[in-house]
Design an enzyme around this catalytic site. Structure first.
Site, PDB file in Angstrom:
ATOM      1  N   HIS A  84       0.838  -1.202   0.000  1.00 33.87           N
ATOM      2  CA  HIS A  84       0.000   0.000   0.000  1.00 33.87           C
ATOM      3  C   HIS A  84       0.870   1.247   0.000  1.00 33.87           C
ATOM      4  O   HIS A  84       2.056   1.224   0.343  1.00 33.87           O
ATOM      5  CB  HIS A  84      -0.923   0.003   1.211  1.00 33.87           C
ATOM      6  CG  HIS A  84      -0.183  -0.050   2.524  1.00 33.87           C
ATOM      7  ND1 HIS A  84       0.493   1.032   3.047  1.00 33.87           N
ATOM      8  CD2 HIS A  84       0.002  -1.072   3.400  1.00 33.87           C
ATOM      9  CE1 HIS A  84       1.054   0.696   4.181  1.00 33.87           C
ATOM     10  NE2 HIS A  84       0.780  -0.573   4.429  1.00 33.87           N
ATOM     11  N   ASP A 366       3.907  -4.468   3.905  1.00 34.05           N
ATOM     12  CA  ASP A 366       5.347  -4.734   3.955  1.00 34.05           C
ATOM     13  C   ASP A 366       5.630  -6.161   4.419  1.00 34.05           C
ATOM     14  O   ASP A 366       6.586  -6.792   3.957  1.00 34.05           O
ATOM     15  CB  ASP A 366       6.061  -3.711   4.843  1.00 34.05           C
ATOM     16  CG  ASP A 366       5.502  -3.626   6.260  1.00 34.05           C
ATOM     17  OD1 ASP A 366       4.498  -4.296   6.563  1.00 34.05           O
ATOM     18  OD2 ASP A 366       6.074  -2.861   7.073  1.00 34.05           O
TER      19      ASP A 366
END
Length: 465
Positions: A84, A366
């Site tokens: 994102h 992540d």
């Protein structure tokens, strides 16, 4: 005691310029101190440059190598895993003012994008289409004048509009990846159930697609942050993750400079050191850094760039130790195999003549992208920045339709020949692409060799003697 380089300057600090970085200027009441930052290739272990790269400021010039191939080779499919875009912190530093960031979208506010206004208008008229029910209630746009924790910012939207435009120019305009009569069957889209991942995916798709049609965009819910779908039962994966977390902790407690830094920061904000450490202050400080906002100050003093640099430097030290110990690598292999196996299966179906799912998008975090990089053998790659992307391309040879190749790219850079499965293949022999069979053998067999196993189930359930 530490002597913070800029502790007296934090009240008016400007950490990140909005143009390509040559220097970071810090202002005191009556003087200016300049901390030079290299704008050529940086030292590998420069914590400030690493933080700057992590921010991924949208107006930086970026060159993309997606879609590059020898003449007469045909692009068959593309699969992209993204992190994102820029978000508001997930944690706050105790007893300090949260960074003042407006998460509404304003086209004439920087950073912006030529298509931002149209994107806002289109998302505001969102139709439900054939979405998974779990995704239907998630807002299509960030909308709070004071960002909520973890909310996508305008920077995050712009980062992925930019990504989508890059991929559109290559895959749609140049390679005609989607047919003129494309429909929902030609796309495959998954996102976790977080507004920041869904909105990031929508921004990328808006920039990518010939035209954004809600009836053709079917977003599927992925409940797992490692995208393991129905193959998540893996006790040994959990074992290696626990061992990796123990390694991280042991390395941190040995770092006296880091502990001293946390003690100083805790004294500044007026909380016990343990409470400050538990608040994961680097998450909030990165937001200040990326958005050019003054680090927090109290009557006891200011958190400084020196404190920030010590924490970032320890993260770089951790990266080196992680690579040497291999615990994270073993975790990554088991964590990402289900996703890689689905990637291979999708490539095989398309190679056999199926025309669906020509473009697949996975909007993630992540903790999704980092193990994927590790499993592929890309241990030297930077930690996934905001709006990072890993791209898998499938190519067909110029003469033999069964002559299949893959390319792997990270943030637009071709890393195919740095992957563990294609390091030994000369890029100068043949088309400069990696034979698909090497990728296939890696996913179906070779990635289990380190566990003395030949398949995923055995590697997941084999006990360590």
């Amino acid at each position: 005691m530490l002597k913070p380089l800029l502790s007296l300057l934090a009240l008016t600090v400007h950490l990140i310029p909005t143009t390509p970085l040559k220097e970071v200027q810090q202002h005191a009441k009556s003087r200016r101190i300049t901390v030079p930052i290299p704008y050529t290739e940086p030292p590998v272990l420069d914590p400030i440059y690493e933080a700057y790269a992590y921010c991924n400021i949208p107006n930086r010039t970026e060159h993309s190598w997606e879609g590059h191939s020898p003449p007469d080779y045909k692009l068959l499919s593309v699969q992209v895993m993204i992190r994102h875009g820029d978000r508001y912190p997930l944690y706050s530093i105790p007893k300090t003012k949260r960074p003042a960031i407006d998460c509404t979208l304003v086209p004439n506010r920087k950073p912006s994008h030529p298509r931002l206004a149209a994107f806002i208008s289109h998302m505001s008229k969102a139709e439900r289409g054939q979405w998974d029910s779990a995704m239907s209630a998630i807002p299509r746009l960030p909308s709070h004048t004071v960002c909520e924790m973890g909310e996508l910012t305008q920077t995050g939207i712009v980062q992925h509009l930019h990504n989508g435009q890059l991929l559109h120019d290559t895959y749609i305009k140049k390679h005609k990846l989607l047919p003129n009569n494309w429909g929902s069957k030609h796309l495959y889209i998954e996102s976790t159930r977080k507004s920041r991942t869904l909105q990031s995916g929508l921004a990328l798709l808006y920039g990518l697609l010939p035209e954004f049609d809600w009836q053709k965009v079917n977003v599927r819910h992925q409940w797992s942050t490692i995208f393991c779908s129905g193959s998540c039962d893996c006790p040994m994966r959990n074992h290696y993750l626990e061992e990796e977390q123990r390694r991280q902790y042991n390395l941190r407690v040995k770092n006296t400079l880091l502990e001293q830094t946390y003690m100083e920061m805790a004294k500044i904000v007026g909380v016990p050191t343990r409470q400050l450490r538990a608040a994961n202050p680097i998450d909030s400080l990165l937001c200040h850094f990326c958005h050019n906002i003054t680090f927090p100050c109290t009557q006891n003093g200011c958190i400084s760039l020196k404190h920030f640099s010590v924490i970032k430097a320890q993260q770089l030290e951790d990266k080196k130790d992680r690579h040497e110990k291999k615990l994270y690598y073993k975790y990554s292999l088991l964590a990402t195999h289900p996703f890689l196996n689905q990637t291979i299966a999708r490539m095989q179906r398309i190679a056999q003549g199926r025309k669906d799912e020509l473009f697949a998008l996975f909007s993630a975090h992540d903790v999704t992208v980092a193990p994927l990089l590790s499993a592929l053998g890309l241990s030297e790659a930077r930690f996934p920045r905001f709006a990072a992307r890993i791209t898998f391309e499938l190519w067909k040879g110029a003469k033999d339709k069964n002559d299949l190749y893959v390319r792997i790219l990270y943030n637009g850079e071709d890393v195919t020949f740095f992957t563990s499965f294609c390091q030994t293949h000369s890029r100068h022999s043949g088309p400069g692409l990696c034979p698909f069979k090497k990728f296939l053998n890696f996913v179906r067999r070779d990635m289990f060799a380190i566990f003395n196993s030949t398949n995923y189930f055995d590697a997941c359930h084999r006990r360590i003697l």
